[in-house]
Design a protein around this motif. Structure first.
Motif, mmCIF file in Angstrom:
data_model
loop_
_atom_site.group_PDB
_atom_site.id
_atom_site.type_symbol
_atom_site.label_atom_id
_atom_site.label_comp_id
_atom_site.label_asym_id
_atom_site.label_seq_id
_atom_site.Cartn_x
_atom_site.Cartn_y
_atom_site.Cartn_z
ATOM 1 N N VAL A 25 13.684 5.590 11.768
ATOM 2 C CA VAL A 25 13.608 4.730 10.578
ATOM 3 C C VAL A 25 12.162 4.599 10.101
ATOM 4 C CG1 VAL A 25 13.934 2.364 9.757
ATOM 5 C CG2 VAL A 25 15.725 3.467 11.098
ATOM 6 N N LEU A 26 11.229 4.378 11.026
ATOM 7 C CA LEU A 26 9.817 4.254 10.645
ATOM 8 C C LEU A 26 9.278 5.555 10.048
ATOM 9 C CD1 LEU A 26 8.321 2.166 13.581
ATOM 10 C CD2 LEU A 26 8.731 1.427 11.241
ATOM 11 N N ALA A 27 9.698 6.686 10.591
ATOM 12 C CA ALA A 27 9.243 7.969 10.060
ATOM 13 C C ALA A 27 9.737 8.174 8.627
ATOM 14 C CB ALA A 27 9.717 9.104 10.951
ATOM 15 N N VAL A 28 10.973 7.776 8.357
ATOM 16 C CA VAL A 28 11.502 7.914 6.996
ATOM 17 C C VAL A 28 10.766 6.967 6.051
ATOM 18 C CG1 VAL A 28 13.555 7.526 5.573
ATOM 19 C CG2 VAL A 28 13.755 8.774 7.715
ATOM 20 N N VAL A 29 10.497 5.742 6.493
ATOM 21 C CA VAL A 29 9.774 4.780 5.654
ATOM 22 C C VAL A 29 8.361 5.275 5.360
ATOM 23 C CG1 VAL A 29 8.787 2.450 5.614
ATOM 24 C CG2 VAL A 29 11.143 2.782 6.338
ATOM 25 N N SER A 30 7.733 5.937 6.329
ATOM 26 C CA SER A 30 6.353 6.408 6.130
ATOM 27 C C SER A 30 6.255 7.479 5.049
ATOM 28 C CB SER A 30 5.770 6.931 7.434
ATOM 29 O OG SER A 30 6.326 8.187 7.769
ATOM 30 N N LEU A 31 7.368 8.082 4.664
ATOM 31 C CA LEU A 31 7.365 9.115 3.632
ATOM 32 C C LEU A 31 7.494 8.559 2.220
ATOM 33 C CD1 LEU A 31 9.604 11.779 5.369
ATOM 34 C CD2 LEU A 31 7.126 11.778 5.142
ATOM 35 N N ARG A 32 7.580 7.245 2.066
ATOM 36 C CA ARG A 32 7.721 6.621 0.745
ATOM 37 C C ARG A 32 6.463 6.898 -0.087
ATOM 38 N NH1 ARG A 32 6.818 1.594 -1.825
ATOM 39 N NH2 ARG A 32 8.445 1.189 -3.343
ATOM 40 N N THR A 33 6.670 7.310 -1.323
ATOM 41 C CA THR A 33 5.541 7.680 -2.182
ATOM 42 C C THR A 33 5.566 6.901 -3.496
ATOM 43 O OG1 THR A 33 6.772 9.452 -3.268
ATOM 44 C CG2 THR A 33 5.535 10.040 -1.291
ATOM 45 N N PRO A 35 3.252 7.155 -7.586
ATOM 46 C CA PRO A 35 2.227 7.898 -8.344
ATOM 47 C C PRO A 35 0.823 7.337 -8.072
ATOM 48 C CG PRO A 35 4.005 7.187 -9.784
ATOM 49 C CD PRO A 35 4.230 6.531 -8.471
ATOM 50 N N TYR A 36 -0.143 8.216 -8.069
ATOM 51 C CA TYR A 36 -1.545 7.848 -7.823
ATOM 52 C C TYR A 36 -2.373 8.303 -9.019
ATOM 53 C CZ TYR A 36 -6.304 8.815 -6.280
ATOM 54 O OH TYR A 36 -7.661 8.901 -6.200
ATOM 55 N N SER A 37 -3.290 7.449 -9.463
ATOM 56 C CA SER A 37 -4.230 7.873 -10.498
ATOM 57 C C SER A 37 -5.565 7.156 -10.302
ATOM 58 C CB SER A 37 -3.683 7.611 -11.901
ATOM 59 O OG SER A 37 -3.724 6.242 -12.191
ATOM 60 N N PHE A 38 -6.635 7.837 -10.666
ATOM 61 C CA PHE A 38 -7.990 7.312 -10.572
ATOM 62 C C PHE A 38 -8.725 7.737 -11.830
ATOM 63 C CE2 PHE A 38 -12.450 8.139 -9.640
ATOM 64 C CZ PHE A 38 -12.867 6.891 -9.209
ATOM 65 N N SER A 59 -4.318 9.118 2.538
ATOM 66 C CA SER A 59 -2.964 8.680 2.221
ATOM 67 C C SER A 59 -2.503 9.116 0.832
ATOM 68 C CB SER A 59 -2.870 7.161 2.338
ATOM 69 O OG SER A 59 -3.674 6.547 1.366
ATOM 70 N N HIS A 60 -3.191 10.043 0.216
ATOM 71 C CA HIS A 60 -2.729 10.558 -1.068
ATOM 72 C C HIS A 60 -3.105 12.031 -1.222
ATOM 73 C CE1 HIS A 60 -6.898 9.708 -2.290
ATOM 74 N NE2 HIS A 60 -6.709 10.640 -3.175
ATOM 75 N N THR A 61 -2.370 12.680 -2.092
ATOM 76 C CA THR A 61 -2.684 14.061 -2.438
ATOM 77 C C THR A 61 -2.940 14.114 -3.942
ATOM 78 O OG1 THR A 61 -0.361 14.593 -2.760
ATOM 79 C CG2 THR A 61 -1.286 15.048 -0.592
ATOM 80 N N VAL A 62 -3.945 14.866 -4.337
ATOM 81 C CA VAL A 62 -4.305 14.988 -5.749
ATOM 82 C C VAL A 62 -3.714 16.283 -6.287
ATOM 83 C CG1 VAL A 62 -6.218 15.196 -7.373
ATOM 84 C CG2 VAL A 62 -6.420 13.683 -5.405
ATOM 85 N N TYR A 121 0.849 7.981 -0.443
ATOM 86 C CA TYR A 121 1.747 7.601 0.644
ATOM 87 C C TYR A 121 1.261 6.251 1.183
ATOM 88 C CZ TYR A 121 3.132 12.488 0.471
ATOM 89 O OH TYR A 121 3.578 13.708 0.044
ATOM 90 N N HIS A 122 1.934 5.167 0.785
ATOM 91 C CA HIS A 122 1.485 3.823 1.152
ATOM 92 C C HIS A 122 1.622 3.530 2.641
ATOM 93 C CE1 HIS A 122 0.827 2.412 -2.906
ATOM 94 N NE2 HIS A 122 1.934 3.032 -3.251
ATOM 95 N N TYR A 123 2.673 4.037 3.260
ATOM 96 C CA TYR A 123 2.969 3.682 4.643
ATOM 97 C C TYR A 123 2.740 4.852 5.592
ATOM 98 C CZ TYR A 123 5.207 -0.081 2.115
ATOM 99 O OH TYR A 123 5.456 -1.121 1.282
#
Length: 163
Positions: A25-33, A35-38, A59-62, A121-123
């Motif tokens: 369950v924790l592994a699935v939650v860790s995949l929550r994404t 959008p990211y912007s800067f 924790s993010h990919t550009v 990826y917040h978590y």
């Protein structure tokens, strides 16, 4: 021969299976994404420079980077280990660097606008916790399995002696 229900009566096997389910369950939650912007913008004058860092988190990919330069002057853009010199005479150019760029103005005044977009990826840290819990769950399950097997062996030996 013991059944699965009898094996589940062992507290270590039950605990191990619960920990393995929790880690899943924790592994699935860790995949929550999300959008990211800067965004960053400003002006640079002769002899001044700036390194456009963005958010340097793991924790993010550009996925896209856009750099818009305008003004009057000459500047050097350093990105992905390459130096390129641009002369702007009241015009603007749009670049898509593969890495976070470093800007250095050689002459004049340049305005810049830098944008990054991607996925965050917040978590992500939960994946490490899930891995540790998975290891503990596996250890408890194996420990419980060896106990069940040793109990079975003792039962067989008692039957042999008794017969």
């Amino acid at each position: 021969m013991t059944s699965f229900k009898e094996a589940l009566s062992n507290v270590y096997i039950r605990l191990g299976l619960v920990l393995l389910l929790l880690s899943l369950v924790l592994a699935v939650v860790s995949l929550r994404t999300s959008p990211y912007s800067f965004q960053s913008s400003g002006y640079l004058e002769q002899g001044r420079g700036v390194q456009l860092l963005g958010n340097q988190s793991a924790s993010h990919t550009v996925s896209t980077r856009t750099l818009v330069l305008s003004g009057n002057g000459t500047l050097v853009v350093i990105a992905a280990g390459t130096n390129k010199t641009y002369s702007l005479n009241g015009t603007s150019i749009t670049l898509h660097p593969s890495d976070t760029p470093i800007l250095s103005v050689v002459q004049g005044r340049i305005s810049y606008c830098y944008e990054e977009e991607g996925i965050e990826y917040h978590y992500l840290n939960l994946a490490v916790v899930a891995f540790v819990i998975m290891l503990l769950g596996s250890m408890f399950s194996i420990y419980g399995f060896t106990h069940v097997m040793s109990d079975l062996k003792r039962e067989r030996e008692k039957r042999r002696r008794g017969s």
